[in-house]
Motif scaffolding. Sequence first.
Motif, short mmCIF file in Angstrom:
data_model
loop_
_atom_site.label_atom_id
_atom_site.label_comp_id
_atom_site.label_asym_id
_atom_site.label_seq_id
_atom_site.Cartn_x
_atom_site.Cartn_y
_atom_site.Cartn_z
N ALA A 75 0.83 -1.20 0.00
CA ALA A 75 0.00 0.00 0.00
C ALA A 75 0.87 1.26 0.00
O ALA A 75 0.56 2.23 -0.70
N ARG A 76 1.94 1.25 0.79
CA ARG A 76 2.84 2.41 0.83
C ARG A 76 3.54 2.61 -0.52
O ARG A 76 3.72 3.74 -0.96
N LEU A 77 3.92 1.51 -1.16
CA LEU A 77 4.56 1.61 -2.47
C LEU A 77 3.56 2.07 -3.53
O LEU A 77 3.91 2.85 -4.42
N LYS A 78 2.34 1.59 -3.45
CA LYS A 78 1.31 2.00 -4.42
C LYS A 78 1.05 3.50 -4.33
O LYS A 78 0.81 4.16 -5.34
N ALA A 79 1.10 4.05 -3.13
CA ALA A 79 0.86 5.48 -2.92
C ALA A 79 2.11 6.33 -3.09
O ALA A 79 2.04 7.56 -3.00
N ALA A 80 3.26 5.68 -3.32
CA ALA A 80 4.53 6.41 -3.40
C ALA A 80 4.56 7.37 -4.58
O ALA A 80 4.15 7.05 -5.69
#
Length: 166
Positions: A75-80
């Motif tokens: 999720a953090r990478l998708k929102a990066a």
Amino acid sequence: MSRAFVNEDAGSDRPDLPERPVPPGPNPVTPRGLAELQAQLARRQAELAALKARPDRLDKLPEAAAERDIRWLEARLKAAVLIDPATHDLTEVAFGLVVTVADEDGREARYEITGEDEADASLGRIAPGSPLARALLGAEVGDVVTWRRPAGAMQLEVLGISRADP
């Protein structure tokens, strides 16, 4: 048989673990922060594979924790949103840059404004939403900014702006 002695969770494959909260909105990251998140995800995926390969898998908690961490990292990478400090000129404090300041007593300190996931006060890395970063963002060399902190406001003079060492 009394219901007091029945395990209602029997047969459940996955222990209930609370999810790690994912902040809403975009996740600004430096190139180092993006690489760190990707490396954490790869490590956690390898750990999960090793856990699933165990001959004795009675304790499912470590697997559930790894799966939860993987969901959070994905999720953090998708929102990066990658923000490369090399694209900033060094005229004002901006995300990914290092700022050198002096306090009212002349003591100098260096801070790098980084993504939330790579912020680490012991390394001088601060998140952009922190009171210190909010005071510094947009300041230029020679500016005096007010850092509003619980112990009282502090004046900081911006002495220099640079890029972080690779």
